[in-house]
Design an enzyme around this catalytic site. Structure first.
Site, PDB file in Angstrom:
ATOM      1  N   HIS A  36     -10.671  -6.410   8.701  1.00  0.00           N
ATOM      2  CA  HIS A  36     -11.206  -5.995   7.401  1.00  0.00           C
ATOM      3  C   HIS A  36     -12.496  -5.193   7.530  1.00  0.00           C
ATOM      4  O   HIS A  36     -13.172  -4.962   6.550  1.00  0.00           O
ATOM      5  CB  HIS A  36     -11.496  -7.218   6.522  1.00  0.00           C
ATOM      6  CG  HIS A  36     -10.279  -7.983   6.133  1.00  0.00           C
ATOM      7  ND1 HIS A  36      -9.525  -8.696   7.033  1.00  0.00           N
ATOM      8  CD2 HIS A  36      -9.666  -8.145   4.922  1.00  0.00           C
ATOM      9  CE1 HIS A  36      -8.518  -9.271   6.408  1.00  0.00           C
ATOM     10  NE2 HIS A  36      -8.567  -8.947   5.121  1.00  0.00           N
TER      11      HIS A  36
ATOM     12  N   GLU B  66       0.829  -1.211   0.000  1.00  0.00           N
ATOM     13  CA  GLU B  66       0.000   0.000   0.000  1.00  0.00           C
ATOM     14  C   GLU B  66       0.860   1.256   0.000  1.00  0.00           C
ATOM     15  O   GLU B  66       0.567   2.229  -0.692  1.00  0.00           O
ATOM     16  CB  GLU B  66      -0.946   0.001   1.212  1.00  0.00           C
ATOM     17  CG  GLU B  66      -2.212  -0.806   1.029  1.00  0.00           C
ATOM     18  CD  GLU B  66      -1.977  -2.319   1.100  1.00  0.00           C
ATOM     19  OE1 GLU B  66      -0.873  -2.742   1.499  1.00  0.00           O
ATOM     20  OE2 GLU B  66      -2.899  -3.072   0.760  1.00  0.00           O
TER      21      GLU B  66
END
Lengths: 402, 328
Positions: free
Chosen positions: B132, B63
């Site tokens: 998540h 990321e």
């Protein structure tokens, strides 16, 4: 024997209600003593006496409404009366003080004593605007709090909660005799009457002059450095002093118009105080010319809260000889006044603000104030008015000499 | 007018990306699995075939690396759309977003603006568990230099991206994983939506429900239920979490005199904390009752369905809370 009359507390007053006698027959009166409370459109006024003597007879009962000029009491001026002067002064002094304290203590509201009242901010705002006594309301909101609906209900039911509180207190009768604060309508009507009379009868002329305030403001700033916060001066105290000095030089404006121009010996400056609920009252700063700026400031600090609480004395309401209206910070640049009859002039101060100002061929930014004078053309002509403004300006440019 | 169409939230996002890429060839999409796999949530399915690998770009699982690359592309004149699969993984890219994207304009004395758009899936999905499922909008809304949007409706899912790509400064768009399959009707003609103001999604006079993201449809549903018992609730979709549009909700509170703030993020130091503060600062005297909040329970989002449901405000929670506020 002196006839003590219902005093005239302003051009707008026709009658007054004798609410309470502060003195009883037999008591010795000193000049300046408060003899009675009178309710007028402008609120509850303490009436002073200006003679010395023994109170002989009360001619008007408490609660009676009588026209201006009605004889209220007879005072024996006692020059011949040896008896009276023999009464030990200690005895007569005491009762003077207590009634005054009582009066202030009585209107205490229930809500002041009890627990803190739970009320939503919105409901409180509405209650205050409508003068609803929240201590009497029952809350239906969260945790029993008073909410908007509760206040609106009280208003629609037309309750007069403030009066109801008073009924619950012990000293019922005396308090009922004491009116609450005068209704807004009464104040409004009083202002309307005085201003209509002014506009109808007085041929006003208007003059205006822009005055440099830099020296005056500097002087105030310097002066304040040496004063504790409570004694700090506001520019308005300085302006009042300057007006008083200017009137001393132009005495034709410190006068009344009653069958001709009547100059006044004292310079008592009426100062327009706006009431938070709307309307104005004009208490006087007595003998402003002989007071220092500090003393004037002290008087203002004392008189404005009392004016707003309707606790003025008769001398403060009736004896002004000239009027000042001042817009203050954040307001209009200029104010053109209407003369308070039977006076012959009113000076108006706009907001003190920074403006380009030319002097000696130089342009600078300075604090300035636009000063207006409205004067009675029956009493004086423009030349006199102009002289007054020039004198006022001179004093503002020489602050240290005030 | 070409009328209304019924589409899913997922399809609305896809349409937005497609249209943006058609309109401006500087626009490209980069992210994990956006190409061959069609996106972790199938948002970009088919776009690789349509636009080719230069514009639909699969990136390594880093990321920080690909967000940084996106910032570089933006500095170089491109209009990158960076997809971070879920906000949970954006934590790895925080330095790029907070220290670079948000500050470069300032650090360069106004010379370097960063016109990047970063899209992130946010909130509870479907039993994806704590790592998540979180709602981290408040983190991003805290940082000056970012524009932070929350797409709580289909209209915004399709319209916000187009407007965000017009912005000269970095924009974060939160999309809501739980809503991907949700269908709704929107105008067939796409149109860019404003990205500076909140919206009144339903007008009412009794209470303001102030919310964003996944809370919007829940509040609207709650408002319908409340209407049946005679409570007229106004629903404010905040939409723009930074710079926060306070005018809209302050005006609403000025009208209703009551407010309930609903969000899925944890309660402490959240968007709702900020909303309540501003109401206190600027609308105190309009309040007829204390402002209340319904927020996410302060636990890592649990895996079991019933606990997952219990960890964020649901429609019935909102209905019950409002009834309590108005009927106590």
């Amino acid at each position: 024997m002196i006839k003590f009359q219902m005093p005239n507390l302003g051009a707008d007053m026709e009658a007054g209600t004798l609410v309470e006698w502060r003195k009883q027959p037999g008591e010795f009166l000193n000049r300046g003593d408060i003899i009675a409370d009178v309710e007028t459109q402008k609120g509850l006024i303490e009436i002073e006496v200006f003679e010395e003597g023994t109170l002989e007879t009360l001619l008007v009962k408490e609660g009676e409404k009588v026209p201006v000029g009605t004889v209220l009491a007879l005072i024996n001026d006692g020059k011949a009366e040896v008896k009276v002067s023999e009464i030990p002064s200690g005895e007569t002094q005491k009762p003077e003080v207590h009634p005054i304290e009582d009066v202030e203590g009585k209107p205490g509201r229930k809500s002041d004593k009890g627990e803190r009242i739970k009320i939503s901010p919105l409901a409180r705002k509405i209650a205050e605007a409508n003068r609803v006594d929240i201590s009497l309301l029952k809350g239906t909101g969260p945790e029993g709090s008073i909410v908007k609906e509760d206040v609106e209900k009280a208003i629609s039911e037309g309750k007069k909660p403030i009066q109801e509180t008073e009924k619950e207190t012990d000293e019922t009768k005396e308090i009922l005799a004491k009116p609450a604060l005068p209704a807004f309508d009464a104040i409004r009507m009083a202002v309307a009457a005085a201003m209509s009379k002014s506009n109808r009868e007085i041929p006003h002329y208007y003059l205006e002059k822009r005055m440099d305030m830099s020296k005056a403001m500097d002087w105030v700033k310097e002066a304040n450095k040496e004063r504790p916060v409570q004694k700090r001066l506001l520019p308005v105290a300085f302006l009042i002093k300057a007006v008083a000095k200017a009137l001393d030089e132009v005495p034709d404006l410190n006068a009344t118009w009653e069958n001709g121009l009547q100059r006044k010996n004292e310079i008592n400056i009426g100062f327009v105080v706006s009431l938070r609920s709307g309307g104005i009252v004009v208490p006087a700063i007595l003998q402003a010319d002989s007071k220092t700026v500090d003393e004037i400031m002290e008087t203002i600090n004392d008189i404005i809260p009392r004016a707003r609480a309707f606790k003025l004395r008769s001398s403060e309401l009736s004896q002004s000889t000239f009027t000042i209206t001042s817009i203050g910070e954040g307001g209009a640049d200029k104010v053109f006044g209407l003369i308070y009859p039977p006076q012959v002039g009113i000076v108006g101060f706009g907001e003190i603000s920074e403006q380009p100002f030319a002097e000696d061929g130089m342009l600078g930014i300075r604090p300035v104030v636009d000063v207006t004078l409205a004067a009675d053309h029956r009493a004086t002509d423009g030349l006199i008015g102009s002289r007054f403004l020039a004198a006022l300006n001179k004093h503002l440019q020489n602050p240290e000499q005030l | 007018m070409s009328g209304m169409i019924k589409i899913t939230y997922r399809e609305a996002i896809k349409q937005a990306i497609r249209e943006a890429m058609q309109k401006d060839d500087r626009v490209f999409l980069m992210g994990e699995d956006v190409g061959n796999y069609g996106g972790a949530f199938a948002v970009s399915k088919g776009l690789l075939k349509e636009f080719g690998p230069d514009r639909i770009m699969d990136v390594p699982l880093s990321e920080s690396g690909f967000t940084g690359a996106g910032i570089g592309a933006a500095l170089a004149g491109m209009r990158p759309i960076v997809e971070v699969m879920t906000v949970n993984f954006s934590l790895l890219a925080m330095d790029q977003i907070f220290n670079n994207a948000a500050t470069l304009l300032h650090m360069s004395g106004g010379q370097l603006n960063v016109p990047i758009v970063i899209r992130m899936g946010c909130g509870i999905g479907r039993q994806l568990a704590a790592q998540h499922s979180h709602s981290w909008e408040p983190f991003f809304a805290h940082v000056p230099g970012l524009i932070v949007l929350s797409a709580g409706t289909h209209e915004d899912a399709r319209g916000m991206l187009l407007s965000a790509l017009q912005s000269p400064d970095p924009v974060i768009i939160f999309e809501y994983t739980a809503m991907l399959n949700l269908e709704s009707e929107i105008p067939a003609d796409s149109e860019a939506v404003g990205i500076t103001k909140a919206k009144v999604r339903r007008e009412g006079k009794d209470i303001s429900l102030i919310t964003y993201g996944a809370g919007v449809y829940k509040c609207l549903e709650a408002a319908v239920a409340l209407a049946e018992v005679g409570i007229d609730a106004e629903v404010i979709d905040m939409r723009v979490l930074r710079p926060m549009d306070e005018e809209t909700f302050l005006a609403s509170v000025g009208k209703t005199h009551r407010a309930l703030v609903v969000e899925e993020a944890w309660k402490s130091v959240s968007i709702s904390s900020e909303v309540v503060s501003r109401i206190m600062e600027k609308a105190f005297f309009d309040l007829d009752a204390p402002v209340e909040r319904l927020c996410g329970a302060e636990v890592p989002i649990p895996y079991p369905k019933h606990l997952e449901d219990a960890s964020v405000p649901q429609v019935m929670d909102i209905v019950d809370k409002v009834k309590k506020m108005l009927r106590s």
